[in-house]
Design a protein around this motif. Structure first.
Motif, PDB file in Angstrom:
ATOM      1  N   LEU A 102       0.837  -1.199   0.000  1.00 10.50           N
ATOM      2  CA  LEU A 102       0.000   0.000   0.000  1.00 10.50           C
ATOM      3  C   LEU A 102       0.868   1.244   0.000  1.00 10.50           C
ATOM      4  CD1 LEU A 102      -2.534  -1.235   2.700  1.00 10.50           C
ATOM      5  CD2 LEU A 102      -2.616  -1.567   0.213  1.00 10.50           C
ATOM      6  N   ILE A 103       0.706   2.045  -1.042  1.00 10.25           N
ATOM      7  CA  ILE A 103       1.502   3.248  -1.217  1.00 10.25           C
ATOM      8  C   ILE A 103       0.549   4.388  -1.554  1.00 10.25           C
ATOM      9  CG2 ILE A 103       3.420   4.305  -2.475  1.00 10.25           C
ATOM     10  CD1 ILE A 103       4.127   1.316  -3.313  1.00 10.25           C
ATOM     11  N   PRO A 104       0.263   5.278  -0.603  1.00  7.51           N
ATOM     12  CA  PRO A 104      -0.639   6.407  -0.897  1.00  7.51           C
ATOM     13  C   PRO A 104      -0.073   7.262  -2.029  1.00  7.51           C
ATOM     14  CG  PRO A 104      -0.181   6.237   1.458  1.00  7.51           C
ATOM     15  CD  PRO A 104       0.759   5.294   0.761  1.00  7.51           C
ATOM     16  N   CYS A 105      -0.955   7.883  -2.777  1.00  6.92           N
ATOM     17  CA  CYS A 105      -0.467   8.649  -3.929  1.00  6.92           C
ATOM     18  C   CYS A 105      -1.113  10.030  -4.042  1.00  6.92           C
ATOM     19  CB  CYS A 105      -0.656   7.857  -5.222  1.00  6.92           C
ATOM     20  SG  CYS A 105      -2.354   7.471  -5.610  1.00  6.92           S
ATOM     21  N   GLN A 106      -1.558  10.592  -2.925  1.00  8.18           N
ATOM     22  CA  GLN A 106      -2.117  11.938  -2.998  1.00  8.18           C
ATOM     23  C   GLN A 106      -0.981  12.960  -3.118  1.00  8.18           C
ATOM     24  OE1 GLN A 106      -3.001  10.140  -0.014  1.00  8.18           O
ATOM     25  NE2 GLN A 106      -5.044   9.481  -0.554  1.00  8.18           N
ATOM     26  N   SER A 107      -1.186  13.926  -3.981  1.00  7.71           N
ATOM     27  CA  SER A 107      -0.208  15.003  -4.139  1.00  7.71           C
ATOM     28  C   SER A 107      -0.876  16.150  -4.884  1.00  7.71           C
ATOM     29  CB  SER A 107       1.020  14.514  -4.916  1.00  7.71           C
ATOM     30  OG  SER A 107       0.721  14.382  -6.292  1.00  7.71           O
ATOM     31  N   SER A 108      -0.137  17.199  -5.090  1.00  5.59           N
ATOM     32  CA  SER A 108      -0.674  18.323  -5.846  1.00  5.59           C
ATOM     33  C   SER A 108      -0.485  18.141  -7.351  1.00  5.59           C
ATOM     34  CB  SER A 108       0.002  19.623  -5.396  1.00  5.59           C
ATOM     35  OG  SER A 108       1.407  19.534  -5.626  1.00  5.59           O
ATOM     36  N   PHE A 109       0.125  17.041  -7.770  1.00  6.98           N
ATOM     37  CA  PHE A 109       0.308  16.756  -9.188  1.00  6.98           C
ATOM     38  C   PHE A 109      -1.059  16.535  -9.841  1.00  6.98           C
ATOM     39  CE2 PHE A 109       1.714  13.588 -12.550  1.00  6.98           C
ATOM     40  CZ  PHE A 109       2.284  14.545 -13.372  1.00  6.98           C
ATOM     41  N   TYR A 110      -1.215  16.912 -11.099  1.00  4.55           N
ATOM     42  CA  TYR A 110      -2.520  16.815 -11.766  1.00  4.55           C
ATOM     43  C   TYR A 110      -2.964  15.387 -12.053  1.00  4.55           C
ATOM     44  CZ  TYR A 110       0.473  16.541 -15.903  1.00  4.55           C
ATOM     45  OH  TYR A 110       1.433  16.191 -16.796  1.00  4.55           O
ATOM     46  N   SER A 111      -2.078  14.415 -11.869  1.00  4.46           N
ATOM     47  CA  SER A 111      -2.421  13.000 -11.997  1.00  4.46           C
ATOM     48  C   SER A 111      -1.999  12.321 -10.700  1.00  4.46           C
ATOM     49  CB  SER A 111      -1.684  12.393 -13.194  1.00  4.46           C
ATOM     50  OG  SER A 111      -2.061  11.051 -13.388  1.00  4.46           O
ATOM     51  N   ASN A 112      -2.202  11.027 -10.593  1.00  6.06           N
ATOM     52  CA  ASN A 112      -1.719  10.328  -9.409  1.00  6.06           C
ATOM     53  C   ASN A 112      -0.197  10.389  -9.371  1.00  6.06           C
ATOM     54  OD1 ASN A 112      -4.207   9.445  -8.338  1.00  6.06           O
ATOM     55  ND2 ASN A 112      -4.297   7.811  -9.859  1.00  6.06           N
ATOM     56  N   SER A 113       0.342  10.702  -8.225  1.00 12.38           N
ATOM     57  CA  SER A 113       1.793  10.750  -8.074  1.00 12.38           C
ATOM     58  C   SER A 113       2.349   9.334  -8.123  1.00 12.38           C
ATOM     59  CB  SER A 113       2.162  11.417  -6.750  1.00 12.38           C
ATOM     60  OG  SER A 113       3.567  11.421  -6.607  1.00 12.38           O
ATOM     61  N   ILE A 114       3.386   9.145  -8.914  1.00 15.85           N
ATOM     62  CA  ILE A 114       3.950   7.810  -9.085  1.00 15.85           C
ATOM     63  C   ILE A 114       5.351   7.683  -8.494  1.00 15.85           C
ATOM     64  CG2 ILE A 114       4.928   8.264 -11.358  1.00 15.85           C
ATOM     65  CD1 ILE A 114       3.941   5.422 -12.166  1.00 15.85           C
ATOM     66  N   SER A 115       5.932   8.787  -8.042  1.00 17.93           N
ATOM     67  CA  SER A 115       7.322   8.760  -7.580  1.00 17.93           C
ATOM     68  C   SER A 115       7.539   7.788  -6.431  1.00 17.93           C
ATOM     69  CB  SER A 115       7.803  10.163  -7.206  1.00 17.93           C
ATOM     70  OG  SER A 115       6.954  10.727  -6.231  1.00 17.93           O
ATOM     71  N   ALA A 116       6.637   7.728  -5.471  1.00 14.68           N
ATOM     72  CA  ALA A 116       6.794   6.806  -4.346  1.00 14.68           C
ATOM     73  C   ALA A 116       6.765   5.351  -4.821  1.00 14.68           C
ATOM     74  CB  ALA A 116       5.707   7.046  -3.306  1.00 14.68           C
ATOM     75  N   TYR A 117       6.042   5.085  -5.897  1.00 14.51           N
ATOM     76  CA  TYR A 117       5.978   3.730  -6.434  1.00 14.51           C
ATOM     77  C   TYR A 117       7.333   3.305  -7.005  1.00 14.51           C
ATOM     78  CZ  TYR A 117       1.027   3.334  -5.596  1.00 14.51           C
ATOM     79  OH  TYR A 117      -0.185   3.226  -4.967  1.00 14.51           O
ATOM     80  N   PHE A 118       8.038   4.235  -7.631  1.00 14.21           N
ATOM     81  CA  PHE A 118       9.362   3.916  -8.158  1.00 14.21           C
ATOM     82  C   PHE A 118      10.373   3.732  -7.029  1.00 14.21           C
ATOM     83  CE2 PHE A 118       7.583   5.109 -12.194  1.00 14.21           C
ATOM     84  CZ  PHE A 118       8.254   4.312 -13.091  1.00 14.21           C
ATOM     85  N   VAL A 119      10.280   4.520  -5.980  1.00 14.70           N
ATOM     86  CA  VAL A 119      11.157   4.342  -4.820  1.00 14.70           C
ATOM     87  C   VAL A 119      10.906   2.968  -4.203  1.00 14.70           C
ATOM     88  CG1 VAL A 119      11.700   5.167  -2.489  1.00 14.70           C
ATOM     89  CG2 VAL A 119      11.398   6.807  -4.362  1.00 14.70           C
ATOM     90  N   PHE A 120       9.626   2.605  -4.045  1.00 15.32           N
ATOM     91  CA  PHE A 120       9.294   1.285  -3.527  1.00 15.32           C
ATOM     92  C   PHE A 120       9.844   0.200  -4.455  1.00 15.32           C
ATOM     93  CE2 PHE A 120       6.747  -2.523  -3.528  1.00 15.32           C
ATOM     94  CZ  PHE A 120       6.828  -2.897  -2.188  1.00 15.32           C
ATOM     95  N   ALA A 121       9.690   0.378  -5.762  1.00 15.93           N
ATOM     96  CA  ALA A 121      10.157  -0.622  -6.730  1.00 15.93           C
ATOM     97  C   ALA A 121      11.661  -0.848  -6.590  1.00 15.93           C
ATOM     98  CB  ALA A 121       9.804  -0.192  -8.152  1.00 15.93           C
ATOM     99  N   GLU A 122      12.430   0.207  -6.402  1.00 12.26           N
ATOM    100  CA  GLU A 122      13.878   0.045  -6.206  1.00 12.26           C
ATOM    101  C   GLU A 122      14.159  -0.780  -4.961  1.00 12.26           C
ATOM    102  OE1 GLU A 122      16.457   3.416  -6.323  1.00 12.26           O
ATOM    103  OE2 GLU A 122      15.543   4.199  -8.154  1.00 12.26           O
ATOM    104  N   SER A 123      13.427  -0.511  -3.896  1.00  7.57           N
ATOM    105  CA  SER A 123      13.608  -1.280  -2.655  1.00  7.57           C
ATOM    106  C   SER A 123      13.244  -2.747  -2.866  1.00  7.57           C
ATOM    107  CB  SER A 123      12.753  -0.685  -1.537  1.00  7.57           C
ATOM    108  OG  SER A 123      13.143   0.636  -1.277  1.00  7.57           O
ATOM    109  N   LEU A 124      12.152  -2.986  -3.582  1.00  2.00           N
ATOM    110  CA  LEU A 124      11.728  -4.352  -3.871  1.00  2.00           C
ATOM    111  C   LEU A 124      12.782  -5.087  -4.702  1.00  2.00           C
ATOM    112  CD1 LEU A 124       9.439  -6.454  -3.619  1.00  2.00           C
ATOM    113  CD2 LEU A 124       8.504  -5.509  -5.751  1.00  2.00           C
ATOM    114  N   ASN A 126      15.995  -4.471  -4.810  1.00  5.33           N
ATOM    115  CA  ASN A 126      17.142  -4.746  -3.938  1.00  5.33           C
ATOM    116  C   ASN A 126      16.867  -5.941  -3.027  1.00  5.33           C
ATOM    117  OD1 ASN A 126      18.988  -2.817  -4.815  1.00  5.33           O
ATOM    118  ND2 ASN A 126      18.142  -1.248  -3.487  1.00  5.33           N
ATOM    119  N   GLN A 127      15.655  -6.047  -2.521  1.00  7.60           N
ATOM    120  CA  GLN A 127      15.305  -7.167  -1.643  1.00  7.60           C
ATOM    121  C   GLN A 127      15.351  -8.494  -2.410  1.00  7.60           C
ATOM    122  OE1 GLN A 127      14.805  -7.186   1.743  1.00  7.60           O
ATOM    123  NE2 GLN A 127      14.837  -9.391   1.478  1.00  7.60           N
TER     124      GLN A 127
END
Length: 156
Positions: A102-124, A126-127
């Motif tokens: 679960l990765i919340p995606c609220q932001s002021s961006f005009y679409s859903n923010s995806i940056s946290a998803y890419f950070v999570f993907a890098e962690s995944l 690495n794991q």
């Protein structure tokens, strides 16, 4: 993800970029990774090539993409291990997945923010590499050997 026979990824709209990123990262460290529909033959063909015990990783957030939800339902019915990246515990994606991140995606961006998803993907990634240990290192070394042999990179 580390031990499945094959891993496929599926995302639509901006989450197709996330799926492609995960395919690239996983392909560097393990075999049999691809998009669900790598040749654009259709999602039915992609699902038909999967079997129980394979892993399907999906991503969708509100407003949830109907195709990703339908594919997830069908994969779960086939016994395919479903991992989803989504925005809320009450997401329809989270309700059917074997594992939901679960990765919340609220932001002021005009679409859903995806940056946290890419950070999570890098962690995944690495794991998974850590879990694969020497196998991941051997795969990366083979990749680097091919890069050098084919002179793909430049020093400029």
């Amino acid at each position: 993800i580390a031990t499945a026979q094959q891993v496929r990824l599926h995302g639509k709209r901006q989450y197709s970029a996330l799926a492609q990123f995960l395919v690239y990262g996983l392909s560097l460290i393990r075999p049999r990774v691809s998009l669900l529909d790598p040749n654009h033959l259709g999602i039915a063909e992609g699902l038909a090539q999967m079997q129980a015990g394979d892993v399907l990783i999906t991503a969708s957030v509100r407003p949830y993409t109907k195709e990703v939800l339908q594919v997830s339902h069908h994969a779960a019915q086939q016994g395919i291990t479903l991992i989803t990246l989504t925005d809320h515990q009450h997401s329809p994606m989270a309700q059917i997945a074997d594992f939901a991140f679960l990765i919340p995606c609220q932001s002021s961006f005009y679409s859903n923010s995806i940056s946290a998803y890419f950070v999570f993907a890098e962690s995944l990634l690495n794991q998974v590499a850590w879990t694969l240990g020497d196998h991941a290192m051997q795969a990366i070394k083979a990749y680097e050997t091919n890069i050098q042999a084919l002179k793909i990179e430049t020093q400029h």
